[in-house]
Design an enzyme around this catalytic site. Sequence first.
Site, PDB file in Angstrom:
ATOM      1  N   HIS A  12     -10.718   3.492  -0.675  1.00 49.34           N
ATOM      2  CA  HIS A  12     -11.061   3.141   0.677  1.00 49.34           C
ATOM      3  C   HIS A  12     -11.671   1.892   0.816  1.00 49.34           C
ATOM      4  CE1 HIS A  12     -10.134   5.195   4.854  1.00 49.34           C
ATOM      5  NE2 HIS A  12      -9.015   4.913   4.320  1.00 49.34           N
ATOM      6  N   HIS A  55       0.837  -1.216   0.042  1.00 53.35           N
ATOM      7  CA  HIS A  55      -0.119  -0.054   0.113  1.00 53.35           C
ATOM      8  C   HIS A  55       0.655   1.175   0.040  1.00 53.35           C
ATOM      9  CE1 HIS A  55      -3.549   2.194   0.617  1.00 53.35           C
ATOM     10  NE2 HIS A  55      -2.873   3.041   1.739  1.00 53.35           N
TER      11      HIS A  55
END
Lengths: 83, 762
Positions: free
Chosen positions: B110, B64
Amino acid sequence: MIFEAMVEIRTRPGISDPEGATIESALPRLGFGEVSGVRVGKAIRLSVDAPDEAGARRRLASLCDALLANPVMEDVEITLMAD
Amino acid sequence: MDRSHAPEPAPGSVAGVEETAGVAEPLHRALGLTDEENEAITALLGREGNELETAMFAVMWSEHCSYKSSRVHLRRLPSEGPRVLVGPGENAGVIDAGDGLALAIRIESHNHPSAIEPYQGAATGVGGILRDIFTMGARPIALMDPLRFGPLEDPRSRWIFEGVVRGISGYGNSVGVPTVGGELVFDPTYTGNPLVNVLCLGILPIDRLVLSAASGVGNLAVLLGSRTGRDGIGGASVLASAGFEEGSAAKRPSVQVGDPFEEKRLIEACLELLQSGLVVGIQDLGAAGLTGATSETAGKGNVGMDVDIRSVHLREEGMEPFEIMTSESQERMLAIVTPADLDQVMEVCSRWEVRASVIGKVTGTSSLRVLDGWDGPVLADVPALALGEDRPLYHRPLAAPADLDARRELNALGALRAPGPGESEDDLKSMLMDTGPVWSQYDHQLFLNTVVGPGSDAVVLRLKGPGVNSVDSDPLGRAGSDRGLALSTDGNGRWCSVDPRVGTAWLVAESALNVACGGGEPVALVNCLNFGNPEHPEVMWQLSESIDGMAEACTALSIPVIGGNVSLYNESAGVDIDPTPVVAVLGLVPRLERRPPAVGLVEDQSIILLGARDESQGPGALDGSAWAARRGHRAGALVPVDYEAHAALLGLVAALAVDGLLGGLHDISDGGIALALAEMAVASGVGAAIGGVRDHAELWSEAPSRVLACTADPLGVLDRARAAGVPGLVLGSAGGTRIGVEGLLDLELDEAVGAWRSRLSG
């Protein structure tokens, strides 16, 4: 048998609680500086038809899982009052 | 490409973290680092990392934060352009909008937090993207949310959908930034793994542009905003660690809770600090928390930093150093200030009720050191650059699906029979969806600059400083200007599953065309690449193809890619989602004297098709279409984009959109001519009767580079089209109580409106 129940839902310890923090920050201004550790949750009253107390708890617990609370961030406490 | 939001552990792993009891597994593996990565850390440090150092590397070198699987491909995207002030690599991309103004834009995902706690997952996604924008010195002026969920018939998907929408509106409306649009898609591929992407656009005077580098030995690092708690500690990986056995790992929360009011105070305090020139550099705290913010500011400034862990305001007692350094508590910023300005900084923060404390000092070394008290023991000592610059870079194996060639041969036109009576009407009704029930929950008029809000091809805003308080200097003055900006987000997992390369090129073309429908000339693009598990060679192939398609389209249309986000591991039960790159094109509207034409029809006006027809006629006409997918057909080969023709269409449409010649305008995309026409009809309550559509292939084809326009002056529009080298054809006229396409479709308008309205509420 009908059971009156109170379901209390609290954010789990350590989870940020902006509402509780806002209340706490207002307290000193109102002369309640000695109060701390404010946490805001919700309480839900309901009744459930079940053969016994254990059965009522089981049903309410799965109801909480399915709808009322998110176990990832909330703890649930179920209080039963036999009618 | 930069990190900056909560990490996205695979769904289920956060809640289902097991307490690793055994000590057999080495710490680095428990933290998600491979043996090779751990060896690299040992080489960089010249010794084995301790627990804290290993945890810091683990979060910074996670997929990430490090983009270790995707970076090698992302380099192929064109990022240069005459207007580009800041390209990929900072918190947001920034373009020069002229008149002394700049626009900052970023999009990110998200997805995984929203799958676990929809409300807070979406809310903190909004909070995180806002911070990326005001970190650049820009005032956030608009939010957009491309959303994708499983079918509404699935109760869990509905729960996620409703929670996400409430989270976006709850946070966005409270923080006072308008949510002006986005996308809403329901498809079975997203059932276990919704896609919640969020985009923010900000505006700033060019001279306020700030980057995140720290500089000046002796300068101070000030932590602003919320206290630090045990939120989302390093994602699931650290939680599972046997090395940190203080209490029960399962009790440590991984869900972050957003506080929009704290964020609002942070926005105002930070913008005032930046406007007053009181900060040297500033960085938000997102994924990797303090570790990320301190190492990045120090690394970019080629300096070192000492961080005193005891100076960090904590929400809870007994937090471990690794928890403090990797916590992802929301609403925090790190500002680098000179000692001389510290008092003034504290005064500004106190006025905005923002907590501020000096937690670090810039040093002349190149080390990031974590100290237990300013004069206390050194808990960690790592080269600041090592966490970022020296992150791993993988050339993961990629492979096209074995049946690719066979699938390309399977064109829908040949495989599927032509529709029988009544079938087209049912197809159309199933595709209509009124997204109003979602958009109506978003306040899209805050700042009063929204000219075209949600539900249109492109969002259109007036280009001016919002001027909501004295902090903002507005070079244009509050009277504003006649300039505007147009913005559109577009994704299509169906197209990209059929062909990730051409599908992504279609997306870029569609997004640019949408912006043109709002009168805008495309100037920049940001992307959010939602893909499956990068350890699957087919997923890496999809990602690589998609990036090639984007690079090709952006180069051909001269649209620089100024930022992006990659979200991998979007899978559930071992099945990867359809490749779903989402692109957002930003355009500038040179003159915004009147509202651009709506997606609608005006009684008695002519309906014109602008754009080439050949593309919707070939054997691949129906490949990738919603019509084919409804029949279970997801194969074939997408029609390539003719960029020269597309560029001509973009110019024509953008000009027509602003000069008042059109009564309605809509691009042809999902659902082809049929759905475009029906959406114009139901939105305006005006029927239509057209002909000239040759067959069902042309009716449902989603081939690019076409729009439907409604006009009272068809000859004028056709003249303009001819001059621009764009084919044009009058198909029919608006009016009546039916939606009719001669020989192909005939549906009562009321029935269409009913289907349109009931889709979300039903």
